[in-house]
Design a protein around this motif. Sequence first.
Motif, PDB file in Angstrom:
ATOM      1  N   GLY A 136     -22.295 -35.386 -11.487  1.00  0.00           N
ATOM      2  CA  GLY A 136     -23.095 -33.903 -12.289  1.00  0.00           C
ATOM      3  C   GLY A 136     -22.101 -33.362 -13.170  1.00  0.00           C
ATOM      4  N   ALA A 137     -22.652 -32.662 -13.958  1.00  0.00           N
ATOM      5  CA  ALA A 137     -21.541 -31.853 -14.792  1.00  0.00           C
ATOM      6  C   ALA A 137     -20.783 -30.768 -14.146  1.00  0.00           C
ATOM      7  N   PRO A 138     -19.824 -30.263 -14.489  1.00  0.00           N
ATOM      8  CA  PRO A 138     -18.896 -29.268 -13.686  1.00  0.00           C
ATOM      9  C   PRO A 138     -19.986 -27.977 -13.808  1.00  0.00           C
ATOM     10  N   SER A 139     -20.218 -27.161 -12.720  1.00  0.00           N
ATOM     11  CA  SER A 139     -20.946 -26.028 -12.861  1.00  0.00           C
ATOM     12  C   SER A 139     -20.268 -25.051 -13.273  1.00  0.00           C
ATOM     13  N   GLY A 140     -18.676 -24.881 -13.056  1.00  0.00           N
ATOM     14  CA  GLY A 140     -18.055 -23.925 -13.674  1.00  0.00           C
ATOM     15  C   GLY A 140     -17.564 -23.991 -15.082  1.00  0.00           C
ATOM     16  N   ALA A 141     -18.202 -22.994 -16.023  1.00  0.00           N
ATOM     17  CA  ALA A 141     -17.766 -23.009 -17.201  1.00  0.00           C
ATOM     18  C   ALA A 141     -16.378 -22.715 -17.351  1.00  0.00           C
ATOM     19  N   PRO A 142     -15.678 -23.668 -18.021  1.00  0.00           N
ATOM     20  CA  PRO A 142     -14.066 -23.414 -18.083  1.00  0.00           C
ATOM     21  C   PRO A 142     -13.798 -22.016 -18.841  1.00  0.00           C
ATOM     22  N   SER A 143     -12.860 -21.108 -18.218  1.00  0.00           N
ATOM     23  CA  SER A 143     -12.589 -19.887 -18.661  1.00  0.00           C
ATOM     24  C   SER A 143     -11.271 -20.215 -19.269  1.00  0.00           C
ATOM     25  N   ALA A 144     -11.311 -20.814 -20.325  1.00  0.00           N
ATOM     26  CA  ALA A 144      -9.764 -20.808 -20.909  1.00  0.00           C
ATOM     27  C   ALA A 144      -9.808 -19.566 -21.695  1.00  0.00           C
ATOM     28  N   SER A 145      -8.601 -18.894 -21.806  1.00  0.00           N
ATOM     29  CA  SER A 145      -8.316 -17.729 -22.622  1.00  0.00           C
ATOM     30  C   SER A 145      -7.200 -18.357 -23.781  1.00  0.00           C
ATOM     31  N   ALA A 146      -6.616 -19.453 -23.463  1.00  0.00           N
ATOM     32  CA  ALA A 146      -5.921 -19.945 -24.670  1.00  0.00           C
ATOM     33  C   ALA A 146      -6.853 -21.027 -25.392  1.00  0.00           C
ATOM     34  N   ASP A 475     -17.747 -23.567  -5.981  1.00  0.00           N
ATOM     35  CA  ASP A 475     -17.557 -24.908  -6.432  1.00  0.00           C
ATOM     36  C   ASP A 475     -17.906 -25.704  -4.804  1.00  0.00           C
ATOM     37  N   THR A 476     -18.811 -26.552  -5.252  1.00  0.00           N
ATOM     38  CA  THR A 476     -19.384 -27.428  -4.147  1.00  0.00           C
ATOM     39  C   THR A 476     -18.782 -29.013  -4.344  1.00  0.00           C
ATOM     40  N   ASP A 477     -17.947 -29.118  -5.079  1.00  0.00           N
ATOM     41  CA  ASP A 477     -17.517 -30.544  -5.320  1.00  0.00           C
ATOM     42  C   ASP A 477     -16.670 -31.091  -4.020  1.00  0.00           C
ATOM     43  N   THR A 478     -16.199 -30.143  -3.264  1.00  0.00           N
ATOM     44  CA  THR A 478     -15.637 -30.465  -1.978  1.00  0.00           C
ATOM     45  C   THR A 478     -15.636 -29.101  -1.206  1.00  0.00           C
ATOM     46  N   SER A 479     -15.328 -29.373   0.133  1.00  0.00           N
ATOM     47  CA  SER A 479     -15.349 -28.162   1.135  1.00  0.00           C
ATOM     48  C   SER A 479     -14.384 -27.363   0.781  1.00  0.00           C
ATOM     49  N   HIS A 480     -14.460 -25.803   1.022  1.00  0.00           N
ATOM     50  CA  HIS A 480     -13.338 -24.932   0.829  1.00  0.00           C
ATOM     51  C   HIS A 480     -12.293 -25.039   1.801  1.00  0.00           C
ATOM     52  N   VAL A 481     -12.631 -25.554   2.938  1.00  0.00           N
ATOM     53  CA  VAL A 481     -11.500 -25.843   3.829  1.00  0.00           C
ATOM     54  C   VAL A 481     -10.438 -26.759   3.293  1.00  0.00           C
ATOM     55  N   VAL A 482     -10.745 -27.550   2.524  1.00  0.00           N
ATOM     56  CA  VAL A 482      -9.647 -28.471   1.988  1.00  0.00           C
ATOM     57  C   VAL A 482      -8.500 -27.959   1.513  1.00  0.00           C
ATOM     58  N   SER A 483      -8.619 -27.130   0.349  1.00  0.00           N
ATOM     59  CA  SER A 483      -7.472 -26.293  -0.357  1.00  0.00           C
ATOM     60  C   SER A 483      -7.026 -25.027   0.849  1.00  0.00           C
ATOM     61  N   ALA A 484      -8.023 -24.586   1.346  1.00  0.00           N
ATOM     62  CA  ALA A 484      -7.405 -23.682   2.502  1.00  0.00           C
ATOM     63  C   ALA A 484      -6.649 -24.057   3.666  1.00  0.00           C
ATOM     64  N   ASN A 485      -6.694 -25.631   4.094  1.00  0.00           N
ATOM     65  CA  ASN A 485      -5.997 -26.231   4.922  1.00  0.00           C
ATOM     66  C   ASN A 485      -4.807 -26.648   4.174  1.00  0.00           C
ATOM     67  N   HIS A 499      -2.839 -18.692  -3.228  1.00  0.00           N
ATOM     68  CA  HIS A 499      -3.901 -19.403  -3.158  1.00  0.00           C
ATOM     69  C   HIS A 499      -5.031 -18.270  -3.418  1.00  0.00           C
ATOM     70  N   LEU A 500      -5.874 -18.287  -4.649  1.00  0.00           N
ATOM     71  CA  LEU A 500      -7.096 -17.470  -4.709  1.00  0.00           C
ATOM     72  C   LEU A 500      -8.033 -18.186  -4.850  1.00  0.00           C
ATOM     73  N   TYR A 501      -9.449 -17.565  -4.623  1.00  0.00           N
ATOM     74  CA  TYR A 501     -10.777 -18.054  -5.159  1.00  0.00           C
ATOM     75  C   TYR A 501     -11.313 -17.340  -6.352  1.00  0.00           C
ATOM     76  N   TYR A 502     -11.781 -18.136  -7.276  1.00  0.00           N
ATOM     77  CA  TYR A 502     -12.671 -17.295  -8.325  1.00  0.00           C
ATOM     78  C   TYR A 502     -14.000 -17.030  -8.108  1.00  0.00           C
ATOM     79  N   TRP A 503     -14.299 -15.507  -8.028  1.00  0.00           N
ATOM     80  CA  TRP A 503     -15.640 -15.310  -7.476  1.00  0.00           C
ATOM     81  C   TRP A 503     -16.561 -15.875  -8.469  1.00  0.00           C
ATOM     82  N   ASP A 504     -17.655 -16.337  -7.993  1.00  0.00           N
ATOM     83  CA  ASP A 504     -18.862 -17.151  -8.809  1.00  0.00           C
ATOM     84  C   ASP A 504     -18.484 -18.220  -9.809  1.00  0.00           C
ATOM     85  N   LYS A 505     -17.343 -18.664  -9.701  1.00  0.00           N
ATOM     86  CA  LYS A 505     -16.878 -19.772 -10.317  1.00  0.00           C
ATOM     87  C   LYS A 505     -17.191 -21.223  -9.690  1.00  0.00           C
TER      88      LYS A 505
END
Length: 530
Positions: A136-146, A475-485, A499-505
């Motif tokens: 599926g298409a990435p659900s998070g719109a890239p939020s590039a600022s450059a 992001d539901t492409d994988t589990s949150h525990v993967v990067s948290a681990n 390590h931070l999470y981007y809200w609603d992204k």
Amino acid sequence: MGIGATAGVAAVGGIALNAQASSDRSSGQAASASDALVFDPDAYTRLTTSVTGTDGSTHSVTYHFWKALTYVADPVDEKYQSLNVSVPVEIDGTAVDASDAPILFANSVGGYMPSSVADATGIGGGGMGGGMPGGGAPSGAPSASASAPGANGNTNATGGALSTNQLLALAAGYVVVEPGARGRTLENSAGEYYGTAPAAIVDLKAAVRYVRFNKGRIPGDTDRIVSAGTSAGGALSALLGASGDSPLYEKYLSELGAADASDAIFATGAWCPITDLEHADGAYEWNWGANAAQSTGKVVDQTVSKELRAQFAEYQAALRLRGLNGFGPLTARNYDAYLLEQYLQPSATRYLAALSDSDRAAYLAKNTFITWKNGRASFAWDDYLTHVGARKKTTPAFDAFDLSAGENNEFGAGTTESRHFTAYSAENDTTGLSTRRIAADIPEKLRLMNPMYHLVEKVNGRRSKHWWIRLGASDTDTSHVVSANLAAAAAGLGDKVNHLYYWDKGHGANDDPGDFIAWIAKVTGHKARK
Ligand code: DHB
């Protein structure tokens, strides 16, 4: 906007490259196979591009661009086993000397697909990868600022966000290396898959070796290589960081004629890493098991989901990881509380705090599951899951019973396009395989592909000690525990983890690229340009 070549003249100026190049032959081992890998300091094109900073300011950056340098002596496919180098020489009219600058090593792998930089016409133009088909298409719109899309118009899983780090790094005075790498779909005329595991990580390691072998010839501080990647590229970046100089890869590297040099890197940037693949099915069900699947609108088979969830509980217990900030042992029972406390509530808090009073009030009125008190957001796990909504994948998410997942292809070998890589999915195979067991070579392939192996099972002292990890909270492409681990494993070894999470992204977001560039300056001790 975009990237405009102002001249194709290879006039050497600004950087004292030539003198260093001739006096620093000792950095290589003088092996004959390596002679082909000697970087030519003069073989560049001079280009100018405009970079928009995260504050909206525009900068004119003139840089030297080395294109499609084959980084191994015996390539299987040069189209992928080559890299580009960009070195800033003038920023807003002022000469800069990048000879000691950090080196951003930015891969553009998406979906474990092949990625080539060979046709790029400037920095940020790589990425022939196509994301994960069927994902599926990435659900998070890239939020590039450059600004500036890929110079060759290519985008991959993360679209325009991919080149953001590279452009901002260039404008900060860093050297940028963009490696290509083989990927899972590559097939030769004999029908053999030559880009499946561990090809991509072997290639990236070979590229790092090339850079380090050319210390003194290639501008930049080869002891300050900072890798970056998103999704599958984030997984490979994390793996590159975790597995530095591991002897496991030696035979693969020598087959390619990789340069005789260290492949350890200094710091690791990983955005939404799709990693720990052999445990990701269980972790996914633990996280998203109750959410309906995007493709069907229904919850997945709950028997399978529960079996996988039980596997996750066992795995998580065996990892013996402790949460950040004194949380204590991380288990399947308390991981929801941990994610809320460590990542998700702080993520929502940052998001809400940055809104105007009226925007915040409107957001809270729409999202009544969030309690906003004393400048902090709090909410319950189940409400958060409902807020995220449909899960992107069905079950099992990575080792599909019908071998249809991209990861099945990643673990393909020889003329077999796709294979199982977990015992559970091999047992439950629906494709009519005669053996319901994983192939004998799979355990080794898994070790070669999993950063957790190098952080937990066989702790690698040559790993990167600085970790920048980012993930979209939706992001539901994988589990949150993967990067948290991943974060907990590295921190548990004493590494510095941010390590931070981007809200609603969603998948592929990069919300704070300017902070990443500043972080590089901080951890490498480099004085960032203002
Ligand atoms: C990517 C996305 C996935 O969902 C996946 O399973 C593997 C890779 C990606 O975007 O790179």
